[in-house]
Design a protein around this motif. Structure first.
Motif, PDB file in Angstrom:
ATOM      1  N   ALA A  13     -10.897   9.204   7.632  1.00  0.00           N
ATOM      2  CA  ALA A  13      -9.625   8.620   7.188  1.00  0.00           C
ATOM      3  C   ALA A  13      -9.727   8.124   5.751  1.00  0.00           C
ATOM      4  O   ALA A  13      -8.795   8.311   4.957  1.00  0.00           O
ATOM      5  CB  ALA A  13      -9.213   7.483   8.118  1.00  0.00           C
ATOM      6  N   TRP A  14     -10.838   7.499   5.408  1.00  0.00           N
ATOM      7  CA  TRP A  14     -11.019   7.001   4.042  1.00  0.00           C
ATOM      8  C   TRP A  14     -11.087   8.164   3.068  1.00  0.00           C
ATOM      9  O   TRP A  14     -10.473   8.135   1.995  1.00  0.00           O
ATOM     10  CB  TRP A  14     -12.279   6.140   3.950  1.00  0.00           C
ATOM     11  N   GLN A  15     -11.838   9.212   3.417  1.00  0.00           N
ATOM     12  CA  GLN A  15     -11.971  10.374   2.549  1.00  0.00           C
ATOM     13  C   GLN A  15     -10.616  11.036   2.300  1.00  0.00           C
ATOM     14  O   GLN A  15     -10.279  11.382   1.158  1.00  0.00           O
ATOM     15  CB  GLN A  15     -12.956  11.376   3.162  1.00  0.00           C
ATOM     16  N   LEU A  16      -9.841  11.196   3.369  1.00  0.00           N
ATOM     17  CA  LEU A  16      -8.512  11.800   3.234  1.00  0.00           C
ATOM     18  C   LEU A  16      -7.585  10.920   2.399  1.00  0.00           C
ATOM     19  O   LEU A  16      -6.806  11.417   1.584  1.00  0.00           O
ATOM     20  CB  LEU A  16      -7.907  12.048   4.617  1.00  0.00           C
ATOM     21  N   ALA A  17      -7.665   9.610   2.607  1.00  0.00           N
ATOM     22  CA  ALA A  17      -6.824   8.675   1.849  1.00  0.00           C
ATOM     23  C   ALA A  17      -7.208   8.672   0.370  1.00  0.00           C
ATOM     24  O   ALA A  17      -6.332   8.540  -0.500  1.00  0.00           O
ATOM     25  CB  ALA A  17      -6.920   7.275   2.439  1.00  0.00           C
ATOM     26  N   MET A  18      -8.479   8.830   0.075  1.00  0.00           N
ATOM     27  CA  MET A  18      -8.917   8.924  -1.326  1.00  0.00           C
ATOM     28  C   MET A  18      -8.365  10.186  -1.976  1.00  0.00           C
ATOM     29  O   MET A  18      -7.893  10.148  -3.123  1.00  0.00           O
ATOM     30  CB  MET A  18     -10.448   8.904  -1.406  1.00  0.00           C
ATOM     31  N   ASP A  19      -8.412  11.311  -1.253  1.00  0.00           N
ATOM     32  CA  ASP A  19      -7.838  12.558  -1.779  1.00  0.00           C
ATOM     33  C   ASP A  19      -6.342  12.393  -2.033  1.00  0.00           C
ATOM     34  O   ASP A  19      -5.817  12.843  -3.051  1.00  0.00           O
ATOM     35  CB  ASP A  19      -8.069  13.719  -0.803  1.00  0.00           C
ATOM     36  N   LEU A  20      -5.662  11.722  -1.098  1.00  0.00           N
ATOM     37  CA  LEU A  20      -4.228  11.495  -1.240  1.00  0.00           C
ATOM     38  C   LEU A  20      -3.938  10.611  -2.460  1.00  0.00           C
ATOM     39  O   LEU A  20      -3.019  10.894  -3.233  1.00  0.00           O
ATOM     40  CB  LEU A  20      -3.656  10.865   0.034  1.00  0.00           C
ATOM     41  N   ALA A  21      -4.720   9.569  -2.646  1.00  0.00           N
ATOM     42  CA  ALA A  21      -4.527   8.679  -3.804  1.00  0.00           C
ATOM     43  C   ALA A  21      -4.708   9.456  -5.111  1.00  0.00           C
ATOM     44  O   ALA A  21      -3.926   9.300  -6.057  1.00  0.00           O
ATOM     45  CB  ALA A  21      -5.500   7.507  -3.739  1.00  0.00           C
ATOM     46  N   GLU A  22      -5.710  10.308  -5.139  1.00  0.00           N
ATOM     47  CA  GLU A  22      -5.954  11.128  -6.328  1.00  0.00           C
ATOM     48  C   GLU A  22      -4.779  12.061  -6.597  1.00  0.00           C
ATOM     49  O   GLU A  22      -4.314  12.195  -7.744  1.00  0.00           O
ATOM     50  CB  GLU A  22      -7.232  11.936  -6.111  1.00  0.00           C
ATOM     51  N   ASP A  23      -4.265  12.689  -5.555  1.00  0.00           N
ATOM     52  CA  ASP A  23      -3.124  13.595  -5.723  1.00  0.00           C
ATOM     53  C   ASP A  23      -1.853  12.841  -6.113  1.00  0.00           C
ATOM     54  O   ASP A  23      -1.039  13.352  -6.891  1.00  0.00           O
ATOM     55  CB  ASP A  23      -2.905  14.423  -4.460  1.00  0.00           C
ATOM     56  N   ARG A  36       7.858   4.000 -16.122  1.00  0.00           N
ATOM     57  CA  ARG A  36       6.499   3.455 -16.154  1.00  0.00           C
ATOM     58  C   ARG A  36       6.261   2.331 -15.139  1.00  0.00           C
ATOM     59  O   ARG A  36       5.196   2.252 -14.571  1.00  0.00           O
ATOM     60  CB  ARG A  36       6.209   2.890 -17.532  1.00  0.00           C
ATOM     61  N   TYR A  37       7.223   1.470 -14.925  1.00  0.00           N
ATOM     62  CA  TYR A  37       6.997   0.310 -14.060  1.00  0.00           C
ATOM     63  C   TYR A  37       7.862   0.326 -12.814  1.00  0.00           C
ATOM     64  O   TYR A  37       7.946  -0.652 -12.102  1.00  0.00           O
ATOM     65  CB  TYR A  37       7.220  -0.992 -14.849  1.00  0.00           C
ATOM     66  N   GLY A  38       8.489   1.435 -12.537  1.00  0.00           N
ATOM     67  CA  GLY A  38       9.347   1.537 -11.366  1.00  0.00           C
ATOM     68  C   GLY A  38       8.659   2.267 -10.231  1.00  0.00           C
ATOM     69  O   GLY A  38       7.650   1.811  -9.690  1.00  0.00           O
ATOM     70  N   LEU A  39       9.218   3.387  -9.863  1.00  0.00           N
ATOM     71  CA  LEU A  39       8.707   4.168  -8.745  1.00  0.00           C
ATOM     72  C   LEU A  39       7.264   4.595  -8.975  1.00  0.00           C
ATOM     73  O   LEU A  39       6.444   4.580  -8.052  1.00  0.00           O
ATOM     74  CB  LEU A  39       9.610   5.388  -8.530  1.00  0.00           C
ATOM     75  N   GLU A  40       6.940   4.951 -10.202  1.00  0.00           N
ATOM     76  CA  GLU A  40       5.564   5.359 -10.524  1.00  0.00           C
ATOM     77  C   GLU A  40       4.569   4.269 -10.131  1.00  0.00           C
ATOM     78  O   GLU A  40       3.552   4.527  -9.492  1.00  0.00           O
ATOM     79  CB  GLU A  40       5.457   5.653 -12.012  1.00  0.00           C
ATOM     80  N   SER A  41       4.867   3.057 -10.521  1.00  0.00           N
ATOM     81  CA  SER A  41       3.992   1.930 -10.218  1.00  0.00           C
ATOM     82  C   SER A  41       3.884   1.683  -8.713  1.00  0.00           C
ATOM     83  O   SER A  41       2.799   1.402  -8.191  1.00  0.00           O
ATOM     84  CB  SER A  41       4.517   0.674 -10.925  1.00  0.00           C
ATOM     85  N   GLN A  42       5.007   1.790  -8.019  1.00  0.00           N
ATOM     86  CA  GLN A  42       5.017   1.582  -6.568  1.00  0.00           C
ATOM     87  C   GLN A  42       4.148   2.619  -5.861  1.00  0.00           C
ATOM     88  O   GLN A  42       3.367   2.284  -4.970  1.00  0.00           O
ATOM     89  CB  GLN A  42       6.448   1.649  -6.026  1.00  0.00           C
ATOM     90  N   ILE A  43       4.292   3.882  -6.244  1.00  0.00           N
ATOM     91  CA  ILE A  43       3.496   4.946  -5.626  1.00  0.00           C
ATOM     92  C   ILE A  43       2.022   4.731  -5.938  1.00  0.00           C
ATOM     93  O   ILE A  43       1.162   4.823  -5.051  1.00  0.00           O
ATOM     94  CB  ILE A  43       3.970   6.340  -6.085  1.00  0.00           C
ATOM     95  N   PHE A  44       1.715   4.441  -7.183  1.00  0.00           N
ATOM     96  CA  PHE A  44       0.327   4.244  -7.592  1.00  0.00           C
ATOM     97  C   PHE A  44      -0.322   3.113  -6.802  1.00  0.00           C
ATOM     98  O   PHE A  44      -1.404   3.275  -6.223  1.00  0.00           O
ATOM     99  CB  PHE A  44       0.280   3.970  -9.095  1.00  0.00           C
ATOM    100  N   ASN A  45       0.335   1.966  -6.749  1.00  0.00           N
ATOM    101  CA  ASN A  45      -0.239   0.811  -6.049  1.00  0.00           C
ATOM    102  C   ASN A  45      -0.386   1.055  -4.552  1.00  0.00           C
ATOM    103  O   ASN A  45      -1.399   0.684  -3.952  1.00  0.00           O
ATOM    104  CB  ASN A  45       0.606  -0.444  -6.306  1.00  0.00           C
ATOM    105  N   THR A  46       0.600   1.677  -3.948  1.00  0.00           N
ATOM    106  CA  THR A  46       0.544   1.950  -2.514  1.00  0.00           C
ATOM    107  C   THR A  46      -0.540   2.968  -2.198  1.00  0.00           C
ATOM    108  O   THR A  46      -1.293   2.807  -1.237  1.00  0.00           O
ATOM    109  CB  THR A  46       1.910   2.431  -1.995  1.00  0.00           C
ATOM    110  N   ALA A  47      -0.630   4.014  -3.015  1.00  0.00           N
ATOM    111  CA  ALA A  47      -1.646   5.045  -2.804  1.00  0.00           C
ATOM    112  C   ALA A  47      -3.052   4.469  -2.923  1.00  0.00           C
ATOM    113  O   ALA A  47      -3.957   4.875  -2.182  1.00  0.00           O
ATOM    114  CB  ALA A  47      -1.450   6.191  -3.791  1.00  0.00           C
ATOM    115  N   LEU A  48      -3.244   3.521  -3.819  1.00  0.00           N
ATOM    116  CA  LEU A  48      -4.556   2.877  -3.966  1.00  0.00           C
ATOM    117  C   LEU A  48      -4.851   1.931  -2.811  1.00  0.00           C
ATOM    118  O   LEU A  48      -6.007   1.778  -2.400  1.00  0.00           O
ATOM    119  CB  LEU A  48      -4.617   2.090  -5.278  1.00  0.00           C
ATOM    120  N   ASP A  49      -3.827   1.306  -2.297  1.00  0.00           N
ATOM    121  CA  ASP A  49      -4.013   0.305  -1.244  1.00  0.00           C
ATOM    122  C   ASP A  49      -4.462   0.919   0.088  1.00  0.00           C
ATOM    123  O   ASP A  49      -5.202   0.290   0.831  1.00  0.00           O
ATOM    124  CB  ASP A  49      -2.718  -0.492  -1.044  1.00  0.00           C
TER     125      ASP A  49
END
Length: 129
Positions: A13-23, A36-49
């Motif tokens: 699960a961690w490996q797959l989530a890391m691949d997803l965050a990278e994509d 820059r600080y709207g949807l992009e930021s939300q996706i980035f932060n959620t994908a990292l979390d």
């Protein structure tokens, strides 16, 4: 019997989530600079979390189901954000579909993992962390 996992990085699960965050990072790089600080930021932060929550769930050879639930919640949030990106044409339909399929694989893996943790705990008459 399977060898126990010794490190969160061994969790599928961690490996797959890391691949997803990278994509997700690659996806948002194509978003317009005005976002820059709207949807992009939300996706980035959620994908990292999501992978961070999975890593936090694995402590001392045990898995905390509450942290897995947080990761599952993050996947649903990420799926919603990706759908919004597609609806406002920040990504094309193929990209959106691919990302949603990838996130669904992570979600299903986390769901199985969570059920397994609860099942083992109930069979051992233990309380999950």
């Amino acid at each position: 019997m399977n060898e126990p996992q010794h490190d969160y990085r061994e969790l599928k699960a961690w490996q797959l989530a890391m691949d997803l965050a990278e994509d997700c990072y690659r996806l948002i790089k194509q978003f317009p600079s005005v976002d820059r600080y709207g949807l992009e930021s939300q996706i980035f932060n959620t994908a990292l979390d999501v992978p961070a929550q999975i890593a936090a769930a694995y402590t001392g050879g045990q898995i905390n189901p509450d942290k897995l639930i947080a990761a599952l919640s993050g996947i649903r949030q990420l799926q919603t954000l990706i759908q919004i990106a597609g609806r406002i044409y920040y990504c094309n339909g193929d990209q959106m579909t691919r990302m949603l399929k990838q996130s669904e694989i992570v979600r299903l893996t986390l769901t199985r993992m969570s059920r397994s943790v609860v099942k083992v705990a109930s069979e051992c008459k233990l309380t999950p962390l």
